[in-house]
Design a protein around this motif. Structure first.
Motif, PDB file in Angstrom:
ATOM      1  N   THR A   1      41.827  34.584  10.469  1.00 40.95           N
ATOM      2  CA  THR A   1      41.782  33.282   9.802  1.00 40.95           C
ATOM      3  C   THR A   1      42.126  32.157  10.773  1.00 40.95           C
ATOM      4  O   THR A   1      41.562  31.062  10.691  1.00 40.95           O
ATOM      5  N   TRP A   2      43.054  32.410  11.696  1.00 37.91           N
ATOM      6  CA  TRP A   2      43.436  31.377  12.671  1.00 37.91           C
ATOM      7  C   TRP A   2      42.261  31.029  13.582  1.00 37.91           C
ATOM      8  O   TRP A   2      42.007  29.850  13.863  1.00 37.91           O
ATOM      9  N   SER A   3      41.569  32.032  14.096  1.00 34.59           N
ATOM     10  CA  SER A   3      40.458  31.774  15.017  1.00 34.59           C
ATOM     11  C   SER A   3      39.336  31.002  14.327  1.00 34.59           C
ATOM     12  O   SER A   3      38.701  30.142  14.944  1.00 34.59           O
ATOM     13  N   ARG A   4      39.113  31.293  13.061  1.00 42.37           N
ATOM     14  CA  ARG A   4      38.076  30.553  12.331  1.00 42.37           C
ATOM     15  C   ARG A   4      38.480  29.097  12.150  1.00 42.37           C
ATOM     16  O   ARG A   4      37.672  28.180  12.354  1.00 42.37           O
ATOM     17  N   ALA A   5      39.739  28.878  11.753  1.00 45.04           N
ATOM     18  CA  ALA A   5      40.223  27.504  11.578  1.00 45.04           C
ATOM     19  C   ALA A   5      40.221  26.755  12.903  1.00 45.04           C
ATOM     20  O   ALA A   5      39.849  25.572  12.968  1.00 45.04           O
ATOM     21  N   MET A   6      40.603  27.425  13.977  1.00 43.61           N
ATOM     22  CA  MET A   6      40.648  26.778  15.289  1.00 43.61           C
ATOM     23  C   MET A   6      39.231  26.470  15.780  1.00 43.61           C
ATOM     24  O   MET A   6      39.001  25.422  16.403  1.00 43.61           O
ATOM     25  N   SER A   7      38.302  27.363  15.526  1.00 50.09           N
ATOM     26  CA  SER A   7      36.916  27.114  15.935  1.00 50.09           C
ATOM     27  C   SER A   7      36.349  25.888  15.220  1.00 50.09           C
ATOM     28  O   SER A   7      35.656  25.063  15.842  1.00 50.09           O
ATOM     29  N   MET A   8      36.635  25.734  13.938  1.00 48.89           N
ATOM     30  CA  MET A   8      36.149  24.566  13.201  1.00 48.89           C
ATOM     31  C   MET A   8      36.792  23.282  13.730  1.00 48.89           C
ATOM     32  O   MET A   8      36.123  22.247  13.855  1.00 48.89           O
ATOM     33  N   ALA A   9      38.095  23.347  14.056  1.00 45.31           N
ATOM     34  CA  ALA A   9      38.778  22.158  14.566  1.00 45.31           C
ATOM     35  C   ALA A   9      38.233  21.762  15.937  1.00 45.31           C
ATOM     36  O   ALA A   9      38.003  20.574  16.211  1.00 45.31           O
ATOM     37  N   LEU A  10      37.997  22.733  16.803  1.00 45.95           N
ATOM     38  CA  LEU A  10      37.457  22.433  18.132  1.00 45.95           C
ATOM     39  C   LEU A  10      36.008  21.951  18.046  1.00 45.95           C
ATOM     40  O   LEU A  10      35.578  21.119  18.853  1.00 45.95           O
ATOM     41  N   THR A  11      35.269  22.469  17.079  1.00 40.74           N
ATOM     42  CA  THR A  11      33.899  21.982  16.879  1.00 40.74           C
ATOM     43  C   THR A  11      33.913  20.520  16.454  1.00 40.74           C
ATOM     44  O   THR A  11      33.083  19.713  16.907  1.00 40.74           O
ATOM     45  N   ALA A  12      34.849  20.167  15.563  1.00 41.66           N
ATOM     46  CA  ALA A  12      34.958  18.776  15.139  1.00 41.66           C
ATOM     47  C   ALA A  12      35.335  17.868  16.312  1.00 41.66           C
ATOM     48  O   ALA A  12      34.905  16.703  16.369  1.00 41.66           O
ATOM     49  N   LYS A  13      36.108  18.391  17.248  1.00 36.89           N
ATOM     50  CA  LYS A  13      36.488  17.631  18.440  1.00 36.89           C
ATOM     51  C   LYS A  13      35.436  17.725  19.557  1.00 36.89           C
ATOM     52  O   LYS A  13      35.617  17.107  20.616  1.00 36.89           O
ATOM     53  N   ASN A  14      34.368  18.504  19.313  1.00 36.15           N
ATOM     54  CA  ASN A  14      33.309  18.711  20.308  1.00 36.15           C
ATOM     55  C   ASN A  14      33.865  19.346  21.587  1.00 36.15           C
ATOM     56  O   ASN A  14      33.446  19.012  22.690  1.00 36.15           O
ATOM     57  N   LYS A  15      34.811  20.272  21.419  1.00 32.94           N
ATOM     58  CA  LYS A  15      35.426  20.952  22.562  1.00 32.94           C
ATOM     59  C   LYS A  15      35.294  22.462  22.468  1.00 32.94           C
ATOM     60  O   LYS A  15      35.945  23.187  23.243  1.00 32.94           O
ATOM     61  N   LEU A  16      34.489  22.968  21.541  1.00 33.50           N
ATOM     62  CA  LEU A  16      34.343  24.410  21.419  1.00 33.50           C
ATOM     63  C   LEU A  16      33.729  25.026  22.669  1.00 33.50           C
ATOM     64  O   LEU A  16      34.007  26.189  23.004  1.00 33.50           O
ATOM     65  N   SER A  17      32.918  24.269  23.374  1.00 34.50           N
ATOM     66  CA  SER A  17      32.268  24.798  24.577  1.00 34.50           C
ATOM     67  C   SER A  17      33.266  25.129  25.679  1.00 34.50           C
ATOM     68  O   SER A  17      32.961  25.902  26.582  1.00 34.50           O
ATOM     69  N   PHE A  18      34.476  24.576  25.599  1.00 36.31           N
ATOM     70  CA  PHE A  18      35.483  24.889  26.610  1.00 36.31           C
ATOM     71  C   PHE A  18      36.138  26.248  26.363  1.00 36.31           C
ATOM     72  O   PHE A  18      36.715  26.826  27.291  1.00 36.31           O
ATOM     73  N   VAL A  19      36.061  26.760  25.136  1.00 31.97           N
ATOM     74  CA  VAL A  19      36.665  28.058  24.855  1.00 31.97           C
ATOM     75  C   VAL A  19      35.632  29.176  24.757  1.00 31.97           C
ATOM     76  O   VAL A  19      35.963  30.341  24.991  1.00 31.97           O
ATOM     77  N   ASP A  20      34.396  28.848  24.406  1.00 30.51           N
ATOM     78  CA  ASP A  20      33.387  29.903  24.315  1.00 30.51           C
ATOM     79  C   ASP A  20      32.671  30.150  25.636  1.00 30.51           C
ATOM     80  O   ASP A  20      31.815  31.028  25.731  1.00 30.51           O
ATOM     81  N   GLY A  21      33.002  29.366  26.667  1.00 33.44           N
ATOM     82  CA  GLY A  21      32.476  29.621  28.010  1.00 33.44           C
ATOM     83  C   GLY A  21      31.166  28.936  28.330  1.00 33.44           C
ATOM     84  O   GLY A  21      30.621  29.137  29.428  1.00 33.44           O
ATOM     85  N   THR A  22      30.634  28.108  27.435  1.00 34.38           N
ATOM     86  CA  THR A  22      29.357  27.444  27.715  1.00 34.38           C
ATOM     87  C   THR A  22      29.527  26.216  28.601  1.00 34.38           C
ATOM     88  O   THR A  22      28.568  25.799  29.262  1.00 34.38           O
TER      89      THR A  22
END
Length: 285
Positions: A52-73
């Motif tokens: 549940t934490w990883s899902r919530a964190m992924s949504m928060a980072l997506t909203a901040k447009n920073k998910l690419s820094f954790v998924d390696g893209t």
């Protein structure tokens, strides 16, 4: 216009770097409210709540447009690249957000990892649960969950949380023949049965009424009907309690009420009980 003493290629690279920093759609863009102490999720990672934490964190980072820094893209650019400094700054910002979202013990073990992507991978390898044990655990919780002392809304919310997590493990099916509607209908019926089975026995009548409906309504409709029943009972209870408080005949009398013309508590030697008068309500007898 490019200055005469600045090479054309250098001016173009500088312009590209400036556009990347000022464009709100760029992963290098930082808003005014972004700071290292920002907490993105309400519940910290404690170990057993990774899914549940990883899902919530992924949504928060997506909203901040920073998910690419954790998924390696969004990889680290070369040190001579104009965006290198911006990447370092954003990477450090995301690392700070990750450290703020985990417990202190876990944060201490992540302090010396260089990139946000490496931290993300490390947390997944340590705390991610495989599907089968977690699915078994969720279904066991659903089977044992009863309303008990909870109100209907709290009980339903706990069920919804488990249902949504279980649905996240189910494969996504794509169907164009129309049979998917039957599967969705069956899932809704299963949720209705689980919800009604866990209700207290005081809701047996509303449970029987819901099961007689054909077809069975959506789970949200069933929940609304039960909540209405709960509110009606609360209203009747308040009215009944108010009537007892304001009716001197129905309201309970104190055992040690003072009584005129009697030897209350000292035997039954004097006078008839019919002549006794209560000093509180002034009724005889």
């Amino acid at each position: 216009m490019v200055r005469a003493n600045v090479p054309q290629s250098q001016a173009s690279s500088s312009q590209i770097g400036r556009v990347a920093l000022e464009d709100s759609s760029s992963p290098y863009f930082l808003q005014n409210g972004d700071h290292p102490g920002l907490v993105l999720v309400s519940h910290s990672l404690a170990g057993n709540n990774y899914n549940t934490w990883s899902r919530a964190m992924s949504m928060a980072l997506t909203a901040k447009n920073k998910l690419s820094f954790v998924d390696g893209t969004c990889l680290r650019p070369p040190s001579e690249d104009l965006l290198y400094g911006s990447w370092i700054r954003c990477n450090s910002m995301v690392i700070s957000w990750l450290l703020n979202a985990v417990s202190r013990e876990i944060a201490d073990s992540l302090m010396y990892i260089a990139t946000a992507h490496e931290i993300w991978i490390d947390l997944r390898e340590r705390f991610h649960q495989s599907n089968a044990p977690r699915i078994f655990q969720i279904k066991k919780l659903l089977t044992d969950l009863q309303q008990g002392s909870m109100d209907v809304s709290t009980y339903y919310t706990r069920l919804r949380t488990l249902w949504d997590e279980l649905k996240d493990f189910q494969p996504v099916s794509v169907c164009s023949c129309g049979s998917m509607k039957d599967w969705v209908k069956y899932q809704n019926q299963d949720c209705v049965m689980q919800f009604l089975m866990g209700l207290n026995e005081s809701y047996a009548q509303i449970r029987a009424q819901d099961l007689k409906m054909d077809p069975i309504p959506a789970i949200s409709k069933i929940f609304s009907l039960v909540v209405q029943e709960e509110r009606q009972r609360s209203i009747h209870s308040d009215i009944s309690g108010s009537s007892l408080d304001h009716n001197p005949i129905l309201s309970p009398k104190p055992i040690n009420a003072a009584v005129k013309g009697s030897s209350y508590g000292k035997g039954d030697k004097g006078g008839k009980s019919d002549n006794l008068t209560c000093s509180r309500c002034h009724y005889t007898g």
